[in-house]
Design a protein around this motif. Sequence first.
Motif, PDB file in Angstrom:
ATOM      1  N   PHE A  80       0.827  -1.211   0.000  1.00  0.00           N
ATOM      2  CA  PHE A  80       0.000   0.000   0.000  1.00  0.00           C
ATOM      3  C   PHE A  80       0.858   1.256   0.000  1.00  0.00           C
ATOM      4  CE2 PHE A  80      -3.329  -2.953   1.304  1.00  0.00           C
ATOM      5  CZ  PHE A  80      -4.327  -2.556   0.437  1.00  0.00           C
ATOM      6  N   ALA A  81       1.913   1.278   0.816  1.00  0.00           N
ATOM      7  CA  ALA A  81       2.804   2.450   0.841  1.00  0.00           C
ATOM      8  C   ALA A  81       3.430   2.663  -0.534  1.00  0.00           C
ATOM      9  CB  ALA A  81       3.883   2.267   1.909  1.00  0.00           C
ATOM     10  N   GLY A  82       3.942   1.585  -1.107  1.00  0.00           N
ATOM     11  CA  GLY A  82       4.535   1.692  -2.438  1.00  0.00           C
ATOM     12  C   GLY A  82       3.522   2.102  -3.480  1.00  0.00           C
ATOM     13  N   GLY A  83       2.313   1.569  -3.387  1.00  0.00           N
ATOM     14  CA  GLY A  83       1.264   1.914  -4.338  1.00  0.00           C
ATOM     15  C   GLY A  83       0.859   3.370  -4.266  1.00  0.00           C
ATOM     16  N   LEU A  84       0.782   3.914  -3.058  1.00  0.00           N
ATOM     17  CA  LEU A  84       0.449   5.330  -2.917  1.00  0.00           C
ATOM     18  C   LEU A  84       1.488   6.210  -3.597  1.00  0.00           C
ATOM     19  CD1 LEU A  84      -0.785   5.391   0.786  1.00  0.00           C
ATOM     20  CD2 LEU A  84      -2.176   5.833  -1.258  1.00  0.00           C
ATOM     21  N   VAL A  85       2.752   5.879  -3.388  1.00  0.00           N
ATOM     22  CA  VAL A  85       3.824   6.680  -3.985  1.00  0.00           C
ATOM     23  C   VAL A  85       3.874   6.472  -5.500  1.00  0.00           C
ATOM     24  CG1 VAL A  85       6.310   7.096  -4.017  1.00  0.00           C
ATOM     25  CG2 VAL A  85       5.122   6.773  -1.846  1.00  0.00           C
ATOM     26  N   LEU A  86       3.690   5.251  -5.964  1.00  0.00           N
ATOM     27  CA  LEU A  86       3.676   5.006  -7.409  1.00  0.00           C
ATOM     28  C   LEU A  86       2.486   5.702  -8.069  1.00  0.00           C
ATOM     29  CD1 LEU A  86       4.626   1.228  -7.474  1.00  0.00           C
ATOM     30  CD2 LEU A  86       5.965   3.101  -8.476  1.00  0.00           C
ATOM     31  N   ASP A  87       1.354   5.749  -7.387  1.00  0.00           N
ATOM     32  CA  ASP A  87       0.157   6.364  -7.942  1.00  0.00           C
ATOM     33  C   ASP A  87       0.316   7.866  -8.142  1.00  0.00           C
ATOM     34  OD1 ASP A  87      -2.663   6.235  -8.765  1.00  0.00           O
ATOM     35  OD2 ASP A  87      -3.008   7.415  -6.941  1.00  0.00           O
ATOM     36  N   ASP A  88       1.013   8.523  -7.222  1.00  0.00           N
ATOM     37  CA  ASP A  88       1.174   9.976  -7.314  1.00  0.00           C
ATOM     38  C   ASP A  88       2.479  10.391  -6.618  1.00  0.00           C
ATOM     39  OD1 ASP A  88       0.872  12.690  -7.597  1.00  0.00           O
ATOM     40  OD2 ASP A  88      -1.065  12.803  -6.571  1.00  0.00           O
ATOM     41  N   PRO A  89       3.621  10.170  -7.271  1.00  0.00           N
ATOM     42  CA  PRO A  89       4.917  10.426  -6.630  1.00  0.00           C
ATOM     43  C   PRO A  89       5.094  11.850  -6.122  1.00  0.00           C
ATOM     44  CG  PRO A  89       5.227   9.291  -8.716  1.00  0.00           C
ATOM     45  CD  PRO A  89       3.771   9.662  -8.627  1.00  0.00           C
ATOM     46  N   ALA A  90       4.464  12.822  -6.754  1.00  0.00           N
ATOM     47  CA  ALA A  90       4.645  14.217  -6.362  1.00  0.00           C
ATOM     48  C   ALA A  90       4.097  14.502  -4.964  1.00  0.00           C
ATOM     49  CB  ALA A  90       3.985  15.143  -7.382  1.00  0.00           C
ATOM     50  N   ARG A  91       3.209  13.673  -4.453  1.00  0.00           N
ATOM     51  CA  ARG A  91       2.625  13.889  -3.129  1.00  0.00           C
ATOM     52  C   ARG A  91       3.554  13.486  -1.996  1.00  0.00           C
ATOM     53  NH1 ARG A  91      -2.953  14.523  -2.167  1.00  0.00           N
ATOM     54  NH2 ARG A  91      -4.121  14.664  -4.095  1.00  0.00           N
ATOM     55  N   TYR A  92       4.596  12.715  -2.291  1.00  0.00           N
ATOM     56  CA  TYR A  92       5.431  12.128  -1.237  1.00  0.00           C
ATOM     57  C   TYR A  92       6.907  12.408  -1.473  1.00  0.00           C
ATOM     58  CZ  TYR A  92       1.185   9.491  -0.458  1.00  0.00           C
ATOM     59  OH  TYR A  92      -0.113   9.142  -0.220  1.00  0.00           O
ATOM     60  N   LEU A  93       7.648  12.487  -0.380  1.00  0.00           N
ATOM     61  CA  LEU A  93       9.102  12.509  -0.494  1.00  0.00           C
ATOM     62  C   LEU A  93       9.607  11.143  -0.929  1.00  0.00           C
ATOM     63  CD1 LEU A  93      10.187  14.485   2.684  1.00  0.00           C
ATOM     64  CD2 LEU A  93      10.318  15.224   0.301  1.00  0.00           C
ATOM     65  N   GLY A  94       8.897  10.101  -0.528  1.00  0.00           N
ATOM     66  CA  GLY A  94       9.303   8.758  -0.888  1.00  0.00           C
ATOM     67  C   GLY A  94       8.549   7.712  -0.101  1.00  0.00           C
ATOM     68  N   ALA A  95       9.157   6.522  -0.053  1.00  0.00           N
ATOM     69  CA  ALA A  95       8.506   5.390   0.602  1.00  0.00           C
ATOM     70  C   ALA A  95       9.530   4.520   1.303  1.00  0.00           C
ATOM     71  CB  ALA A  95       7.764   4.550  -0.433  1.00  0.00           C
ATOM     72  N   ALA A  96       9.079   3.882   2.374  1.00  0.00           N
ATOM     73  CA  ALA A  96       9.860   2.843   3.037  1.00  0.00           C
ATOM     74  C   ALA A  96       9.114   1.534   2.833  1.00  0.00           C
ATOM     75  CB  ALA A  96      10.050   3.147   4.517  1.00  0.00           C
ATOM     76  N   ILE A  97       9.738   0.636   2.119  1.00  0.00           N
ATOM     77  CA  ILE A  97       9.152  -0.666   1.797  1.00  0.00           C
ATOM     78  C   ILE A  97       9.860  -1.688   2.676  1.00  0.00           C
ATOM     79  CG2 ILE A  97       8.698  -2.332  -0.050  1.00  0.00           C
ATOM     80  CD1 ILE A  97       7.390   0.496  -0.431  1.00  0.00           C
ATOM     81  N   LEU A  98       9.181  -2.139   3.723  1.00  0.00           N
ATOM     82  CA  LEU A  98       9.787  -3.007   4.727  1.00  0.00           C
ATOM     83  C   LEU A  98       9.260  -4.431   4.589  1.00  0.00           C
ATOM     84  CD1 LEU A  98       9.337  -0.545   7.715  1.00  0.00           C
ATOM     85  CD2 LEU A  98      11.371  -0.846   6.293  1.00  0.00           C
ATOM     86  N   TYR A  99      10.124  -5.321   4.144  1.00  0.00           N
ATOM     87  CA  TYR A  99       9.797  -6.749   4.057  1.00  0.00           C
ATOM     88  C   TYR A  99       8.504  -6.972   3.296  1.00  0.00           C
ATOM     89  CZ  TYR A  99      13.351  -6.565   7.638  1.00  0.00           C
ATOM     90  OH  TYR A  99      14.510  -6.286   8.309  1.00  0.00           O
ATOM     91  N   GLY A 100       8.407  -6.326   2.146  1.00  0.00           N
ATOM     92  CA  GLY A 100       7.216  -6.427   1.324  1.00  0.00           C
ATOM     93  C   GLY A 100       7.541  -6.277  -0.145  1.00  0.00           C
ATOM     94  N   THR A 101       6.546  -5.941  -0.907  1.00  0.00           N
ATOM     95  CA  THR A 101       6.661  -5.847  -2.351  1.00  0.00           C
ATOM     96  C   THR A 101       5.882  -4.633  -2.850  1.00  0.00           C
ATOM     97  OG1 THR A 101       6.274  -7.069  -4.419  1.00  0.00           O
ATOM     98  CG2 THR A 101       4.650  -7.342  -2.678  1.00  0.00           C
ATOM     99  N   LEU A 102       6.120  -4.280  -4.070  1.00  0.00           N
ATOM    100  CA  LEU A 102       5.303  -3.253  -4.715  1.00  0.00           C
ATOM    101  C   LEU A 102       4.065  -3.918  -5.309  1.00  0.00           C
ATOM    102  CD1 LEU A 102       8.041  -1.150  -6.541  1.00  0.00           C
ATOM    103  CD2 LEU A 102       6.833  -0.590  -4.419  1.00  0.00           C
ATOM    104  N   PRO A 103       2.974  -3.165  -5.476  1.00  0.00           N
ATOM    105  CA  PRO A 103       1.738  -3.749  -6.021  1.00  0.00           C
ATOM    106  C   PRO A 103       1.745  -3.737  -7.551  1.00  0.00           C
ATOM    107  CG  PRO A 103       1.335  -1.496  -5.394  1.00  0.00           C
ATOM    108  CD  PRO A 103       2.769  -1.791  -5.026  1.00  0.00           C
TER     109      PRO A 103
END
Length: 143
Positions: free
Chosen positions: A38-61
């Motif tokens: 979900f964290a990765g998906g939010l950032v991938l969906d609209d990167p301009a809204r976030y500084l970035g993402a921390a993907i901890l022991y998971g995957t991108l959607p």
Amino acid sequence: MTSLAPGLARLIFGAARLTGAASAFGAAAVGFSGGAAFAGGLVLDDPARYLGAAILYGTLPFDAGVPTTPGHLEDRRVFLSHGAADTVIPLELQQRTWQYLTGASGADVWARRDQAGHQITQSTLVALGHWLQGQQPTQETPS
């Protein structure tokens, strides 16, 4: 049987965009395991809204309809941590996430692979704390 996950993910990402749940005030999306998707998906969906993402022991959607094109996360910071002995997240998805984020995404990635399973280690927490404060973590485990 058809999976409902991609549609649910699109609904959540769309709702976050419409409601302004995230803003460009220096937020980083952080998630563990399924929350990492979900964290990765939010950032991938609209990167301009976030500084970035921390993907901890998971995957991108990858199957949720969010862009994973080359350069899509340029100028975004990503903290990526996987466990070498993780049996919860399929290895193929771990590898695909690692390859995209450290390669084609264009993100500024700090990646580590712990000698652990599917749990956040103390060293990952320390490194994540440094990363969230905008500092370069001091220990990196080679991929």
